[in-house]
Design an enzyme around this catalytic site. Structure first.
Site, PDB file in Angstrom:
ATOM      1  N   ILE A 121       0.550  -1.518   0.414  1.00 31.01           N
ATOM      2  CA  ILE A 121       0.133   0.300  -0.136  1.00 31.01           C
ATOM      3  C   ILE A 121       0.610   0.980  -0.041  1.00 31.01           C
ATOM      4  O   ILE A 121       0.503   1.889  -0.645  1.00 31.01           O
ATOM      5  CB  ILE A 121      -0.830  -0.499   1.536  1.00 31.01           C
ATOM      6  CG1 ILE A 121      -2.778  -1.040   1.554  1.00 31.01           C
ATOM      7  CG2 ILE A 121      -1.508   1.053   1.326  1.00 31.01           C
ATOM      8  CD1 ILE A 121      -3.442  -0.929   2.368  1.00 31.01           C
ATOM      9  N   THR A 132      -2.207  -6.535  -2.415  1.00 29.93           N
ATOM     10  CA  THR A 132      -0.037  -6.067  -2.162  1.00 29.93           C
ATOM     11  C   THR A 132      -0.018  -7.878  -2.342  1.00 29.93           C
ATOM     12  O   THR A 132      -0.378  -8.163  -2.612  1.00 29.93           O
ATOM     13  CB  THR A 132      -0.015  -5.922  -0.508  1.00 29.93           C
ATOM     14  OG1 THR A 132      -0.364  -6.525   0.524  1.00 29.93           O
ATOM     15  CG2 THR A 132      -0.688  -4.295  -0.231  1.00 29.93           C
ATOM     16  N   TYR A 182      -3.824  -7.817  15.756  1.00 29.33           N
ATOM     17  CA  TYR A 182      -4.092  -7.191  14.985  1.00 29.33           C
ATOM     18  C   TYR A 182      -5.480  -5.935  15.213  1.00 29.33           C
ATOM     19  O   TYR A 182      -5.400  -5.111  15.196  1.00 29.33           O
ATOM     20  CB  TYR A 182      -4.140  -8.052  13.952  1.00 29.33           C
ATOM     21  CG  TYR A 182      -5.053  -7.023  12.458  1.00 29.33           C
ATOM     22  CD1 TYR A 182      -3.874  -6.609  11.774  1.00 29.33           C
ATOM     23  CD2 TYR A 182      -6.223  -7.098  12.172  1.00 29.33           C
ATOM     24  CE1 TYR A 182      -3.589  -5.979  10.688  1.00 29.33           C
ATOM     25  CE2 TYR A 182      -5.888  -6.668  10.216  1.00 29.33           C
ATOM     26  CZ  TYR A 182      -5.351  -5.710  10.181  1.00 29.33           C
ATOM     27  OH  TYR A 182      -5.280  -4.363   8.943  1.00 29.33           O
TER      28      TYR A 182
END
Length: 326
Positions: free
Chosen positions: A18, A207, A172
């Site tokens: 990104i 990605t 996360y």
């Protein structure tokens, strides 16, 4: 459109993924783009995927921007301080945009995929949230000092719907929720100085690492509609779309109206009339145009008939089908 001509920008973690796409898009818009990463010209390889700042610099310059690569380890506060001192000196105190994107947890996420948090070592927390949460806070300190002096600027922090709905595990999710709160609280203190703090949620971004992870899941041959949007790359975005949206935000004269708020990349693309790399415009992850085909793969080829109606996030949390389980 060169709507960022004369603007000075910084993208952290821009060797690949990104960050690289954002840097290229800012170059498209004519900005001077500082980029950071751990390797200038050697191949910085994570999970078999390489990248370096010189490759990104070439891509940014090809897109029409001026790019200045700076080797920085964002876990080292002194290196970060030196980065901003360099920008201060070279640009006479001007910094118009900081993009907090650096993240060091990709390899750890891949290695711990499918494990519960108690099955992982405690350092997973640090691998994900040292460079990815704390690093955003540190970079924002130094950026804010410059922006407040000029009473203008924008800090964009790349976050994720993972701060609200479980996708990559506890460490996360907590880190992304904290990023969202970081943005909101910084906005309160920065607003009197005409400096904006904006939270960005991309969709499923293709990605290099996410593509590799999709291939790994696909190779497992597990039939699960919740995974199929991932494996089939349904409604994926490219890194360039996030960058083009950020370029539009940085040029928006009314940016202060968005400060402190979560902004969804696909929805901003629609509002600003922005298209992705191949000329398409992915649907928001909370749009019926994404949700229904995600739950019912058989009707994906008819998705253009589904209305683009946004569902409140609070309602999506009532079902596990609203987010791909990866």
């Amino acid at each position: 459109m060169k709507n960022l001509q004369g603007k000075v920008t910084l993208v952290t973690g821009a060797s690949r993924g990104i960050g690289k796409g954002i840097a290229i898009a800012l170059g498209e818009a004519g900005a001077t783009v500082y980029i950071t990463g751990r390797s200038l010209d050697n191949c910085d390889t994570i999970g078999g995927i390489s990248g370096n700042l010189n490759h990104t610099q070439s891509a940014v310059e090809e897109a029409g921007g001026v790019c200045i690569p700076v080797q920085v380890d964002h876990s080292n506060d002194q290196q970060v301080r030196s980065l901003f001192e360099r920008i201060q000196d070279e640009q006479h105190g001007q910094l118009d945009l900081l993009v907090n994107n650096a993240f060091s947890g990709v390899q750890s996420l891949r290695e711990t995929q499918g494990k519960s948090f108690w099955e992982c070592e405690p350092d997973l927390w640090d691998n994900i949230n040292n460079v990815g949460l704390r690093s955003h806070y540190v970079a924002s300190i130094f950026a804010a000092r410059m922006m407040v002096q000029r009473r203008q600027g924008l800090i964009c922090t790349i976050s994720s719907w993972g701060g609200m709905s479980p996708i990559f595990g506890v460490a996360y999710g907590v880190g992304k929720a904290a990023c969202d709160r970081l943005v909101a609280d910084m906005a309160v203190e920065l607003k009197p100085y005409n400096v904006a703090s904006v939270d960005l949620w991309p969709g499923i971004v293709g990605t290099e690492h996410i593509s590799a992870l999709a291939d790994e899941i696909g190779a497992q041959n597990v039939t699960d509609s919740r995974n199929s949007v991932f494996v089939d790359r349904y409604n994926w975005e490219t890194p360039l779309l996030t960058g083009r949206v950020i370029a539009a935000l940085a040029a928006d004269a009314n940016i202060m109206e968005r400060t402190g708020k979560v902004q969804i990349v696909a929805e901003l693309a629609q509002q600003y009339g922005i298209v992705d790399e191949q000329g398409d415009r992915p649907a928001s992850l909370r749009s019926l145009k994404f949700i229904i085909p995600a739950a019912l793969p058989a009707i994906r080829k008819y998705s253009h008939f589904i209305p683009d109606i946004k569902v409140p996030w609070s309602l999506l949390l009532l079902t596990t089908l609203s987010s791909p389980k990866i």
